[in-house]
Scaffold this active site. Structure first.
Site, short mmCIF file in Angstrom:
data_model
loop_
_atom_site.label_atom_id
_atom_site.label_comp_id
_atom_site.label_asym_id
_atom_site.label_seq_id
_atom_site.Cartn_x
_atom_site.Cartn_y
_atom_site.Cartn_z
CE LYS A 1 6.46 13.42 -8.63
NZ LYS A 1 7.62 13.91 -9.40
CB SER B 1 13.66 4.86 -15.48
OG SER B 1 13.69 5.24 -13.90
CB THR B 2 13.38 -0.34 -15.27
OG1 THR B 2 12.61 -0.73 -16.67
CG2 THR B 2 13.26 -1.80 -14.49
CD GLU C 1 4.91 2.55 -20.04
OE1 GLU C 1 6.11 2.24 -20.31
OE2 GLU C 1 4.59 3.95 -20.20
CB CYS D 1 8.43 3.99 -22.41
SG CYS D 1 6.70 4.16 -22.88
CD GLU E 1 13.92 3.43 -21.56
OE1 GLU E 1 12.76 3.36 -22.32
OE2 GLU E 1 14.01 3.37 -20.38
#
Length: 461
Positions: free
Chosen positions: A155, A209-210, A230, A264, A362
């Site tokens: 994707k 993103s987290t 990740e 990142c 971040e």
């Protein structure tokens, strides 16, 4: 679904946005290919040949791919041409080499019995990639998955789908059987969610993103899928009094300003020891002023292109405004950005509080937050006071200190006297809320095979 050139702010083209039924068709195609003899019975050597053929084709089409990547993402053409496209082929070739070198083992259990293990593909792998490195993040996932004999539904990021859509035709030309690699577009909340939930997907690999990674993990839990994540980072860069100052400044700039700061592992929290703090800050500002040339991504002189989109550029600016309101000193490079394009000037924040959003969260942009420290123990404590644990960097001439701090930093990767110089042969990944599992290197294979134990009775009993 429109994809936008972030420099001209104009639509490049529209692409088809997959909905849940489209995702289902892709998954079922991958399931059929997994069982089909044209893929299932290929030897590892033959899989490696296919992967090397794809790498050859990417190299043949390198200029086209680099141009598409720059149009769609905004990164300088010089970077797309010299780093991103060559790295795609490098990763494919590395894992092509592993395709027939990933054996099981025979285990000595005595004379009455034989036991051995075989490594088998996980199955259908759903892979969701981000927009900051569209080609390279795809390679990091396709490489080990194909090497181990899996099939894939990939994707693409909705902001930057075009380069991998071009690679799709090269995959077909390379000779991969139909259904082995399926590429879909779509929004994360629709296509990505459908992929993470799908009962016929055996594994999900996600980079992003987290917050989104946590959602992916929750959805994958419904069928106990294997998961590799990740996710975010707010990586520290520690500069001690005895460091080579010019070296530290140069790598500090690279570590936070490269790729428009959209990395990142960006070492965006700079911790500098008291004795050199003022000197480092002045030199870092001067280096950033000189090196950060903003402009047309197709101009060879450009170091920094636009951010990927308007919303992201505005988000970066909101962090800078928040830091200024909290009392931070804000330094922008003097060069005015071009009148059009989603540009954010390189920014250095000093006198920034350790508890502020700009220091803790971040930003994913060209923004460095600098704080001072006194002792080694204090530096490590500040560096570890975060929910993230992706990477870190240490600058010192003291070899013992370098190893101590590398050991004590809560991070999946630590650089000593450099920053963000990753290598395909070295595992990449984080701890804490920066992810699960590893990509790259031999360790990157482990998420893409299962180990089956076979017990053989050698007696008549």
């Amino acid at each position: 679904m429109a994809t936008v050139n972030p420099y001209t702010e104009r639509d490049i083209c529209s692409v088809f946005a997959a909905a849940e039924p489209d995702v289902d068709r892709a998954v079922r195609a991958a399931r059929r290919a997994l069982k089909h003899p044209s893929w299932r019975l290929l030897s590892g050597t033959e899989r490696g040949h296919l992967m090397n053929r794809l790498a050859d084709l990417v190299e043949e089409h390198a200029e086209t791919l680099a141009t598409i990547e720059t149009l769609d993402n905004g990164k300088p053409l010089s970077v797309s041409r010299s780093i991103d496209v060559p790295h795609f082929s490098e990763v494919l070739r590395y894992y092509a080499g592993w395709a027939d070198k990933n054996p099981g083992s025979v285990i000595d259990v005595g004379g009455k019995k034989m036991a051995y293990t075989v490594k088998q593909p996980v199955g259908v792998c759903g892979q969701i990639i981000p927009w900051n490195y569209p080609l390279d993040m795809a390679a990091w996932k396709l490489g080990p998955a194909l090497s181990c004999g899996n099939t894939v539904v990939l994707k693409l990021a909705e902001q930057t789908p075009l380069s991998m859509l071009y690679v799709a035709q090269l995959i077909r030309e390379a000779g991969f059987p139909p259904g082995v690699v399926n590429i879909i577009n779509g929004r994360g909340g629709e296509a990505g969610a459908a992929l993470a939930r799908h009962p016929e997907v055996d594994k999900i690999a996600f980079t992003g993103s987290t917050a989104t990674g946590k959602e992916v993990m929750r959805m994958a839990a419904g069928t106990l899928k294997a998961v590799t994540l990740e996710t975010g980072g707010k990586s520290p860069l520690l500069v001690f009094d005895d460091a080579n100052l010019e070296q530290a400044v140069r790598w500090a700039h690279q570590g936070v300003m490269a790729n428009q700061g959209q990395v990142c592992t960006a070492t965006s929290r700079l911790l500098v020891q008291d004795g050199i703090y003022d000197s480092f800050v002045e030199r870092f500002k001067a280096f950033t002023e000189e090196a950060s040339v903003l402009g047309d991504p197709f101009d060879p002189k450009t170091y920094q292109g636009p951010q990927v989109g308007k919303a992201h550029a505005e988000r970066i600016m909101s962090y800078i405004s928040s830091a200024r309101s909290a009392g931070a000193t804000v330094f922008h490079t003097r060069e005015a950005p071009p009148p059009k394009g989603y540009f954010t000037r390189p920014t250095i924040l000093t006198n920034v509080g350790a508890g502020t959003a700009a220091f803790e969260e971040e930003i994913f942009g060209p923004v460095a937050a600098i704080a001072r420290f006194g002792s080694e123990e204090e530096a490590v404590d500040i560096a570890n006071a975060t929910r993230y644990g992706l990477a870190g960097a240490v600058f010192t001439r003291d070899l013992a200190r370098a190893h101590r701090v590398a050991r004590d930093l809560e991070a999946g990767m630590v650089w000593v006297n450099s920053s963000n110089d990753s290598d395909v042969r070295v595992p990449f990944g984080g701890v804490k809320e920066s992810g699960l599992g590893r990509e790259l290197g031999e360790d990157g294979l482990r998420g893409y095979y299962t180990v089956k134990a076979v017990h053989v009775n050698l007696t008549d009993g």
